[in-house]
Design an enzyme around this catalytic site. Structure first.
Site, PDB file in Angstrom:
ATOM      1  N   LYS A   1       2.410  -3.402   7.554  1.00 28.23           N
ATOM      2  CA  LYS A   1       2.546  -3.625   6.104  1.00 28.23           C
ATOM      3  C   LYS A   1       3.972  -3.295   5.657  1.00 28.23           C
ATOM      4  O   LYS A   1       4.554  -3.997   4.833  1.00 28.23           O
ATOM      5  CB  LYS A   1       1.547  -2.763   5.313  1.00 28.23           C
ATOM      6  CG  LYS A   1       0.094  -3.178   5.409  1.00 28.23           C
ATOM      7  CD  LYS A   1      -0.213  -4.519   4.779  1.00 28.23           C
ATOM      8  CE  LYS A   1      -0.123  -4.491   3.266  1.00 28.23           C
ATOM      9  NZ  LYS A   1      -0.509  -5.829   2.680  1.00 28.23           N
TER      10      LYS A   1
ATOM     11  N   TYR B   1      -1.560  -0.367  11.123  1.00 30.87           N
ATOM     12  CA  TYR B   1      -1.792  -1.012   9.822  1.00 30.87           C
ATOM     13  C   TYR B   1      -0.594  -0.804   8.900  1.00 30.87           C
ATOM     14  O   TYR B   1       0.024  -1.757   8.417  1.00 30.87           O
ATOM     15  CB  TYR B   1      -3.071  -0.452   9.164  1.00 30.87           C
ATOM     16  CG  TYR B   1      -3.177  -0.768   7.679  1.00 30.87           C
ATOM     17  CD1 TYR B   1      -3.277  -2.084   7.233  1.00 30.87           C
ATOM     18  CD2 TYR B   1      -3.136   0.257   6.721  1.00 30.87           C
ATOM     19  CE1 TYR B   1      -3.350  -2.379   5.872  1.00 30.87           C
ATOM     20  CE2 TYR B   1      -3.214  -0.029   5.358  1.00 30.87           C
ATOM     21  CZ  TYR B   1      -3.315  -1.344   4.943  1.00 30.87           C
ATOM     22  OH  TYR B   1      -3.374  -1.633   3.592  1.00 30.87           O
TER      23      TYR B   1
ATOM     24  N   THR C   1       0.813  -1.213   0.000  1.00 28.94           N
ATOM     25  CA  THR C   1       0.000   0.000   0.000  1.00 28.94           C
ATOM     26  C   THR C   1       0.852   1.271   0.000  1.00 28.94           C
ATOM     27  O   THR C   1       1.982   1.258   0.516  1.00 28.94           O
ATOM     28  CB  THR C   1      -0.914  -0.011   1.252  1.00 28.94           C
ATOM     29  OG1 THR C   1      -1.432   1.299   1.477  1.00 28.94           O
ATOM     30  CG2 THR C   1      -0.161  -0.419   2.519  1.00 28.94           C
ATOM     31  N   ASP C   2       0.281   2.352  -0.508  1.00 32.98           N
ATOM     32  CA  ASP C   2       0.959   3.665  -0.448  1.00 32.98           C
ATOM     33  C   ASP C   2       1.181   4.119   0.992  1.00 32.98           C
ATOM     34  O   ASP C   2       2.034   4.963   1.262  1.00 32.98           O
ATOM     35  CB  ASP C   2       0.161   4.730  -1.226  1.00 32.98           C
ATOM     36  CG  ASP C   2      -1.278   4.930  -0.770  1.00 32.98           C
ATOM     37  OD1 ASP C   2      -1.739   4.220   0.153  1.00 32.98           O
ATOM     38  OD2 ASP C   2      -1.966   5.797  -1.356  1.00 32.98           O
ATOM     39  N   GLU C   3       0.400   3.544   1.924  1.00 36.16           N
ATOM     40  CA  GLU C   3       0.467   4.019   3.316  1.00 36.16           C
ATOM     41  C   GLU C   3       1.809   3.718   3.973  1.00 36.16           C
ATOM     42  O   GLU C   3       2.146   4.309   4.995  1.00 36.16           O
ATOM     43  CB  GLU C   3      -0.699   3.436   4.121  1.00 36.16           C
ATOM     44  CG  GLU C   3      -2.025   3.857   3.518  1.00 36.16           C
ATOM     45  CD  GLU C   3      -3.236   3.552   4.376  1.00 36.16           C
ATOM     46  OE1 GLU C   3      -3.132   3.583   5.604  1.00 36.16           O
ATOM     47  OE2 GLU C   3      -4.294   3.282   3.784  1.00 36.16           O
TER      48      GLU C   3
HETATM   49  P1  NAD Z   1      -9.944  -6.940   2.462  1.00 40.87           P
HETATM   50  O1  NAD Z   1      -9.936  -6.584   3.907  1.00 40.87           O
HETATM   51  O2  NAD Z   1     -11.162  -6.714   1.644  1.00 40.87           O
HETATM   52  O3  NAD Z   1      -9.563  -8.497   2.282  1.00 40.87           O
HETATM   53  C1  NAD Z   1      -8.541  -9.126   2.984  1.00 40.87           C
HETATM   54  C2  NAD Z   1      -8.686 -10.627   2.755  1.00 40.87           C
HETATM   55  O4  NAD Z   1      -7.616 -11.281   3.438  1.00 40.87           O
HETATM   56  C3  NAD Z   1      -9.996 -11.203   3.301  1.00 40.87           C
HETATM   57  O5  NAD Z   1     -10.529 -12.120   2.383  1.00 40.87           O
HETATM   58  C4  NAD Z   1      -9.565 -11.915   4.589  1.00 40.87           C
HETATM   59  O6  NAD Z   1     -10.400 -12.989   4.949  1.00 40.87           O
HETATM   60  C5  NAD Z   1      -8.169 -12.370   4.199  1.00 40.87           C
HETATM   61  N1  NAD Z   1      -7.282 -12.586   5.353  1.00 40.87           N
HETATM   62  C6  NAD Z   1      -7.050 -11.743   6.391  1.00 40.87           C
HETATM   63  N2  NAD Z   1      -6.157 -12.284   7.240  1.00 40.87           N
HETATM   64  C7  NAD Z   1      -5.824 -13.496   6.720  1.00 40.87           C
HETATM   65  C8  NAD Z   1      -4.917 -14.518   7.129  1.00 40.87           C
HETATM   66  N3  NAD Z   1      -4.207 -14.390   8.264  1.00 40.87           N
HETATM   67  N4  NAD Z   1      -4.789 -15.612   6.359  1.00 40.87           N
HETATM   68  C9  NAD Z   1      -5.515 -15.749   5.208  1.00 40.87           C
HETATM   69  N5  NAD Z   1      -6.386 -14.814   4.784  1.00 40.87           N
HETATM   70  C10 NAD Z   1      -6.530 -13.696   5.526  1.00 40.87           C
HETATM   71  O7  NAD Z   1      -8.674  -6.193   1.851  1.00 40.87           O
HETATM   72  P2  NAD Z   1      -8.417  -5.500   0.440  1.00 40.87           P
HETATM   73  O8  NAD Z   1      -8.877  -4.100   0.507  1.00 40.87           O
HETATM   74  O9  NAD Z   1      -8.892  -6.394  -0.627  1.00 40.87           O
HETATM   75  O10 NAD Z   1      -6.818  -5.456   0.449  1.00 40.87           O
HETATM   76  C11 NAD Z   1      -6.065  -6.538  -0.097  1.00 40.87           C
HETATM   77  C12 NAD Z   1      -4.601  -6.176  -0.049  1.00 40.87           C
HETATM   78  O11 NAD Z   1      -4.358  -4.966  -0.776  1.00 40.87           O
HETATM   79  C13 NAD Z   1      -4.071  -5.925   1.369  1.00 40.87           C
HETATM   80  O12 NAD Z   1      -2.792  -6.484   1.474  1.00 40.87           O
HETATM   81  C14 NAD Z   1      -4.005  -4.406   1.464  1.00 40.87           C
HETATM   82  O13 NAD Z   1      -2.993  -3.997   2.364  1.00 40.87           O
HETATM   83  C15 NAD Z   1      -3.682  -4.032   0.032  1.00 40.87           C
HETATM   84  N6  NAD Z   1      -4.145  -2.701  -0.394  1.00 40.87           N
HETATM   85  C16 NAD Z   1      -5.435  -2.311  -0.175  1.00 40.87           C
HETATM   86  C17 NAD Z   1      -5.848  -1.057  -0.636  1.00 40.87           C
HETATM   87  C18 NAD Z   1      -7.281  -0.588  -0.435  1.00 40.87           C
HETATM   88  O14 NAD Z   1      -7.550   0.580  -0.718  1.00 40.87           O
HETATM   89  N7  NAD Z   1      -8.212  -1.417  -0.048  1.00 40.87           N
HETATM   90  C19 NAD Z   1      -4.944  -0.228  -1.306  1.00 40.87           C
HETATM   91  C20 NAD Z   1      -3.632  -0.682  -1.519  1.00 40.87           C
HETATM   92  C21 NAD Z   1      -3.256  -1.922  -1.060  1.00 40.87           C
HETATM   93  P1  TYD Z   2     -10.413   4.601   4.512  1.00 42.68           P
HETATM   94  O1  TYD Z   2     -11.408   4.199   3.469  1.00 42.68           O
HETATM   95  O2  TYD Z   2     -10.493   3.989   5.871  1.00 42.68           O
HETATM   96  O3  TYD Z   2      -8.963   4.376   3.856  1.00 42.68           O
HETATM   97  P2  TYD Z   2      -7.490   4.837   4.383  1.00 42.68           P
HETATM   98  O4  TYD Z   2      -7.580   5.245   5.795  1.00 42.68           O
HETATM   99  O5  TYD Z   2      -6.741   3.566   4.213  1.00 42.68           O
HETATM  100  O6  TYD Z   2      -7.080   5.926   3.453  1.00 42.68           O
HETATM  101  O7  TYD Z   2     -10.485   6.165   4.687  1.00 42.68           O
HETATM  102  C1  TYD Z   2     -10.271   7.032   3.582  1.00 42.68           C
HETATM  103  C2  TYD Z   2     -10.324   8.455   4.117  1.00 42.68           C
HETATM  104  O8  TYD Z   2     -11.638   8.743   4.573  1.00 42.68           O
HETATM  105  C3  TYD Z   2      -9.414   8.681   5.320  1.00 42.68           C
HETATM  106  O9  TYD Z   2      -8.881   9.993   5.238  1.00 42.68           O
HETATM  107  C4  TYD Z   2     -10.356   8.576   6.503  1.00 42.68           C
HETATM  108  C5  TYD Z   2     -11.667   9.118   5.953  1.00 42.68           C
HETATM  109  N1  TYD Z   2     -12.904   8.556   6.542  1.00 42.68           N
HETATM  110  C6  TYD Z   2     -13.892   9.409   7.034  1.00 42.68           C
HETATM  111  O10 TYD Z   2     -13.761  10.654   6.997  1.00 42.68           O
HETATM  112  N2  TYD Z   2     -15.026   8.856   7.554  1.00 42.68           N
HETATM  113  C7  TYD Z   2     -15.218   7.518   7.622  1.00 42.68           C
HETATM  114  O11 TYD Z   2     -16.277   7.063   8.149  1.00 42.68           O
HETATM  115  C8  TYD Z   2     -14.206   6.641   7.108  1.00 42.68           C
HETATM  116  C9  TYD Z   2     -14.369   5.158   7.145  1.00 42.68           C
HETATM  117  C10 TYD Z   2     -13.065   7.222   6.562  1.00 42.68           C
END
Ligand code: NAD
Ligand code: TYD
Length: 335
Positions: free
Chosen positions: A145, A141, A117-119
């Protein structure tokens, strides 16, 4: 190609699996613990082999990895607010889980791609992070990561494991669990619930449509150079408040639903990624934020059977803890 996709029942993982099976004819084994965020429904209609297990369980991993050519790891705890409330699962999955997967990939001698992630770079006031920017995570988080990313790189340097890292910016689109900003606001707006904006709502995120990120991951898996990390940023940046206003417009909700609530502790102000390196491999985003948001709102509107069980289950207790109010008790129209 036969792939092991860990965390393939989650939001981005399931979009990736669908794309690999439907568009590339891959055979996919999904290993997923099915936490609150992982759902078999996310893979409905997609041919795959499913293994219910945790990435930190070496026996489950050893069985699932047999016969695959590559491992793609999405498995993670992904919500910053939950990492503030209860960091333990984040340490277990990101540190121990990534270690177990790396050992298994090493034993099997297969390519390993870590989805990150960018985070991990922390917040940036101006400009964009590149792959050489220092890692400076600020939440449990992002810190766990970042730790996982460093462990992945160590397996390249120490053991010659062909590793790749893909760092994506904020994803949005179908099948995202409604704890994240966009699906939470879409469902609340549809139901006439309050729209909780943290702090002043001027935090900026770099929005990436999930299908574009999934395609970038496939592209890096095929064309990336082992040992390298690739940033995958979305085409558009947008402040949270503007995102919420656009959702209100698309759902026909009311501006008066916006409620400013206490800010997230340690809240990162802005994320931004440059995508030149992955661009040089031939990837480019196809979906702009306007189109992607419209498609996302339409998907949630058309897929009530997907989210109804979530909004009526444990999610209600999560919501009450997080926002200090019951879901559907927003005092507007309720649900
Ligand atoms: P999500 O929370 O929707 O899904 C996570 C999945 O991982 C779920 O199916 C969960 O059951 C599974 N999981 C969790 N712990 C586990 C374990 N110990 N063993 C096996 N399975 C497990 O997440 P997402 O948003 O789809 O993110 C997927 C990946 O992409 C993550 O690594 C996240 O850090 C990365 N990512 C997410 C975003 C975003 O905006 N959502 C952006 C950049 C990167
Ligand atoms: P989020 O979707 O949790 O992603 P991330 O924290 O990984 O960027 O949140 C996106 C942005 O929205 C973040 O600045 C937090 C804000 N946010 C709110 O203002 N209200 C909310 O209820 C949630 C879930 C997020």
């Amino acid at each position: 190609m036969r792939l092991l996709v860990c965390g393939g029942a989650g939001f981005i993982g399931s979009n990736f699996v669908r794309q690999r099976v439907d568009e590339h004819g891959d055979e996919v084994v999904v290993l997923d613990k099915l936490t609150y965020a992982g759902r078999r429904e996310n893979l409905a209609g997609v041919a795959h082999t499913f293994v219910h297990g945790a990435i930190e369980d070496p026996d489950q991993v050893a069985g699932a990895i047999e016969g695959v050519q590559a491992v793609v790891n999405f498995a993670a705890e992904t919500h910053v607010d939950r990492s503030i409330a209860a960091p333990d699962a984040f340490v277990r999955t990101h540190a121990q889980g990534t270690y177990v997967l790396l050992e298994a990939a090493r034993a099997a001698g297969v390519r390993y791609l870590q989805v990150s992630t960018d985070e991990v770079y922390g917040s940036i006031a101006e400009g964009s992070f590149t792959e050489t920017s220092p890692l400076a995570p600020s939440s449990p988080y992002s810190a766990t990561k970042a730790g996982a990313d460093l462990l992945v790189s160590s397996y390249f340097h120490t053991f010659d494991l062909p590793t790749l890292i893909c760092r994506g910016s904020n994803n949005y689109g179908p099948y995202q669990y409604p704890e994240k900003l966009i699906p939470l606001m879409v469902l609340n707006a549809i139901h006439g619930d309050r729209l909780p904006v943290y702090g002043d709502g001027m935090q900026v995120r770099n929005w990436l449509f999930v299908e574009d990120f999934a395609r970038a991951i496939g592209h890096v898996l095929a064309h990336g150079r082992p040992g390298e990390a690739y940033n995958v940023g979305g085409p558009d940046e947008c402040a949270n408040l503007d995102v919420v206003r656009r959702i209100i417009e698309l759902t026909g909700g009311a501006e008066s639903l916006i409620e400013y609530v206490a800010d997230r502790p340690g809240h990162d102000r802005r994320y931004s990624l440059g995508s030149e390196k992955v661009g040089a491999l031939g990837w480019a985003a196809r979906v702009g934020f306007g189109e992607g948001l419209e498609r996302t709102v339409a998907w949630y509107r058309d897929n009530a059977p997907w989210w109804e069980p979530i909004r009526s289950g444990d999610y209600r207790a999560y919501y009450e803890r997080q926002y200090g109010r019951a879901l559907g008790a927003g005092g507007v129209s309720g649900s």
